[in-house]
Design a protein around this motif. Structure first.
Motif, mmCIF file in Angstrom:
data_model
loop_
_atom_site.group_PDB
_atom_site.id
_atom_site.type_symbol
_atom_site.label_atom_id
_atom_site.label_comp_id
_atom_site.label_asym_id
_atom_site.label_seq_id
_atom_site.Cartn_x
_atom_site.Cartn_y
_atom_site.Cartn_z
ATOM 1 N N TYR A 41 -26.628 -32.564 82.659
ATOM 2 C CA TYR A 41 -26.257 -33.027 84.002
ATOM 3 C C TYR A 41 -27.292 -34.007 84.544
ATOM 4 O O TYR A 41 -28.449 -34.015 84.126
ATOM 5 C CB TYR A 41 -26.124 -31.842 84.965
ATOM 6 C CG TYR A 41 -24.880 -31.030 84.745
ATOM 7 C CD1 TYR A 41 -23.688 -31.344 85.383
ATOM 8 C CD2 TYR A 41 -24.897 -29.940 83.866
ATOM 9 C CE1 TYR A 41 -22.538 -30.596 85.167
ATOM 10 C CE2 TYR A 41 -23.750 -29.183 83.638
ATOM 11 C CZ TYR A 41 -22.579 -29.519 84.296
ATOM 12 O OH TYR A 41 -21.438 -28.784 84.073
ATOM 13 N N MET A 77 -16.519 -36.722 84.253
ATOM 14 C CA MET A 77 -17.315 -35.615 83.725
ATOM 15 C C MET A 77 -16.989 -34.316 84.455
ATOM 16 O O MET A 77 -16.867 -34.283 85.675
ATOM 17 C CB MET A 77 -18.802 -35.924 83.868
ATOM 18 C CG MET A 77 -19.257 -37.148 83.088
ATOM 19 S SD MET A 77 -19.289 -36.862 81.309
ATOM 20 C CE MET A 77 -20.842 -35.995 81.168
ATOM 21 N N LYS A 84 -16.551 -31.200 79.639
ATOM 22 C CA LYS A 84 -16.956 -32.444 78.986
ATOM 23 C C LYS A 84 -18.455 -32.449 78.707
ATOM 24 O O LYS A 84 -18.907 -32.880 77.642
ATOM 25 C CB LYS A 84 -16.579 -33.629 79.872
ATOM 26 C CG LYS A 84 -16.727 -34.982 79.183
ATOM 27 C CD LYS A 84 -15.782 -35.098 78.007
ATOM 28 C CE LYS A 84 -15.880 -36.445 77.338
ATOM 29 N NZ LYS A 84 -14.987 -36.567 76.176
ATOM 30 N N VAL A 85 -19.239 -31.945 79.678
ATOM 31 C CA VAL A 85 -20.692 -31.884 79.487
ATOM 32 C C VAL A 85 -21.025 -30.981 78.307
ATOM 33 O O VAL A 85 -21.831 -31.332 77.437
ATOM 34 C CB VAL A 85 -21.392 -31.385 80.772
ATOM 35 C CG1 VAL A 85 -22.856 -31.068 80.489
ATOM 36 C CG2 VAL A 85 -21.290 -32.430 81.877
ATOM 37 N N LEU A 123 -24.986 -38.960 76.631
ATOM 38 C CA LEU A 123 -24.856 -38.457 77.997
ATOM 39 C C LEU A 123 -25.137 -39.553 79.025
ATOM 40 O O LEU A 123 -24.445 -39.646 80.048
ATOM 41 C CB LEU A 123 -25.821 -37.288 78.217
ATOM 42 C CG LEU A 123 -25.399 -35.943 77.633
ATOM 43 C CD1 LEU A 123 -26.565 -34.967 77.674
ATOM 44 C CD2 LEU A 123 -24.222 -35.375 78.416
ATOM 45 N N ALA A 155 -22.115 -41.618 79.338
ATOM 46 C CA ALA A 155 -21.003 -40.890 79.953
ATOM 47 C C ALA A 155 -21.153 -40.792 81.468
ATOM 48 O O ALA A 155 -20.159 -40.843 82.207
ATOM 49 C CB ALA A 155 -20.896 -39.496 79.341
ATOM 50 N N TRP A 156 -22.391 -40.654 81.935
ATOM 51 C CA TRP A 156 -22.623 -40.555 83.376
ATOM 52 C C TRP A 156 -22.651 -41.928 84.053
ATOM 53 O O TRP A 156 -22.804 -42.023 85.270
ATOM 54 C CB TRP A 156 -23.942 -39.829 83.647
ATOM 55 C CG TRP A 156 -23.834 -38.334 83.484
ATOM 56 C CD1 TRP A 156 -24.356 -37.576 82.486
ATOM 57 C CD2 TRP A 156 -23.179 -37.418 84.360
ATOM 58 N NE1 TRP A 156 -24.060 -36.252 82.675
ATOM 59 C CE2 TRP A 156 -23.337 -36.121 83.826
ATOM 60 C CE3 TRP A 156 -22.456 -37.568 85.552
ATOM 61 C CZ2 TRP A 156 -22.808 -34.982 84.432
ATOM 62 C CZ3 TRP A 156 -21.928 -36.432 86.154
ATOM 63 C CH2 TRP A 156 -22.115 -35.163 85.599
ATOM 64 N N LYS A 206 -18.403 -45.547 82.362
ATOM 65 C CA LYS A 206 -18.516 -44.168 82.819
ATOM 66 C C LYS A 206 -17.194 -43.436 82.595
ATOM 67 O O LYS A 206 -16.119 -43.995 82.763
ATOM 68 C CB LYS A 206 -18.878 -44.147 84.308
ATOM 69 C CG LYS A 206 -19.019 -42.746 84.893
ATOM 70 C CD LYS A 206 -19.386 -42.816 86.359
ATOM 71 C CE LYS A 206 -19.496 -41.415 86.961
ATOM 72 N NZ LYS A 206 -19.861 -41.459 88.393
#
Length: 337
Positions: A266, A130, A134-135, A116, A119-120, A127
């Motif tokens: 998140y 998102m 996807k989360v 995560l 990804a963020w 990056k």
């Protein structure tokens, strides 16, 4: 994102020996690079000692077991899907301690969260775009409860794509292994620092007093300014913080840092600027310092108050945008006046 904001209060000097009473001690200095950062080890022995081979050996075995930057390490093989790897004692100890801290922090300490973070856009990977789908998809690969050890000392994952990264505890564990090595050699006075995390035992023989280390002010930008000094008496210390990467809300003027919540997937705004933890071993201090950066302050305070083996110093921003400090009594008693 993790940063270390400690500086050693004792700098290397040319003096190599001194006398306390009738005892003579020789100072040994070992400095270098390892685990993607720098290290400094100061020790006092009766005779000049060449500790470098043993130090190098400790770092080598840690890397072989836990480094995600070495393709042929045990953890890299496991992350690539190799389920036949038989892990060593160090890997087992780090996994077991991680599970303990994971449970006590209600899942906020999680070595599987790297998927995560990347990804963020807070990690080394690029990056990605998102959205809720996807989360939710990536959350399938997050959760230390999805990782276990079988009777053959092999890692079992509920999904082969789960990625383990013990970076938030491995430096602390490496320091503990270095300390164990020095203890085994009968060395009673030393200060070990790796990437800003420390273990101090005995005393600074040169000054015949406790080891003194400094904690940086989390509100300085690129410059380094010491905020407080503490005595490190037979304890381990680790720090975590995003303080140099905070952002200022244009509407309110408040300072916040971004962190990834491993439970929701998140990013969230945090008003915690920096955390320093004292514990009996550095791996424990390291893990909790990381977790408290992701937790709400009330949740962090609750864990600290319930676990009397931890001492804490937390710098945070209150609801008015003002910087505040929280210290446990045990931590406060170590501050140099």
């Amino acid at each position: 994102m993790k940063k270390y904001f400690l500086i050693i209060g004792l700098l290397a000097v040319g003096l190599q020996s001194c006398k306390i009473g009738n005892d003579s001690f020789v100072r040994n200095d070992n400095v270098g690079g390892a685990l993607g950062t720098s290290y400094s080890i100061i020790s006092f022995t009766e005779n000049k000692s060449d500790l470098q081979p043993e130090i190098d050996s400790v770092f080598a075995v840690i890397n072989q077991s836990l480094s995600t930057y070495i393709p042929q390490s045990d953890i890299s093989k496991i992350n690539s899907g190799d389920s036949t790897v038989v892990v060593d004692t160090m890997f087992k100890e780090v996994l077991e301690l991680s599970k303990v801290i994971h449970k006590k922090t209600d899942g906020y300490f999680d070595p599987t969260v790297g998927t995560l973070v990347n990804a963020w856009g807070f990690g080394p990977e690029q990056k990605i775009t998102m959205d809720s789908l996807k989360v939710d998809s990536l959350l399938n690969y997050v959760g230390l409860d999805k990782v276990s050890l079988n009777v053959n000392n092999q890692i079992v994952k509920t999904d082969s794509r789960i990625y383990l990264d013990f970076n938030s505890i491995a430096k602390g564990y490496a320091i503990d292994r270095l300390a164990a090595m020095l203890d085994a050699k009968g060395i009673q006075h030393y200060l070990i620092e790796v990437g800003g995390e420390l273990v101090g035992k005995g005393k600074n023989v040169l000054k015949n007093k406790s080891w003194v280390v400094g904690i940086d002010d989390p509100e300085t930008d690129m410059s380094r300014a010491t905020k407080i000094l503490i005595n490190l008496n037979d304890k381990a210390l680790a720090s975590s913080g995003n303080y140099r990467k905070y952002r200022v809300d244009e509407a309110t003027g408040k300072k916040y840092v971004h962190t990834v919540n491993p439970k929701t997937g998140y990013t969230q705004l945090s008003n915690t600027l920096g955390v320093t933890i004292l514990a009996d071993n550095c791996a424990t201090a390291d893990g909790y310092a990381t977790a408290f950066m992701a937790m709400d302050l009330d949740e962090a305070f609750k864990v600290i108050n319930e676990d009397k083996s931890l001492e804490a110093y937390i710098v945070y921003v209150d609801e008015n945008g003002d910087t505040q400090e929280y210290m446990t009594q045990g931590f406060k008693s170590l501050v140099v006046k």
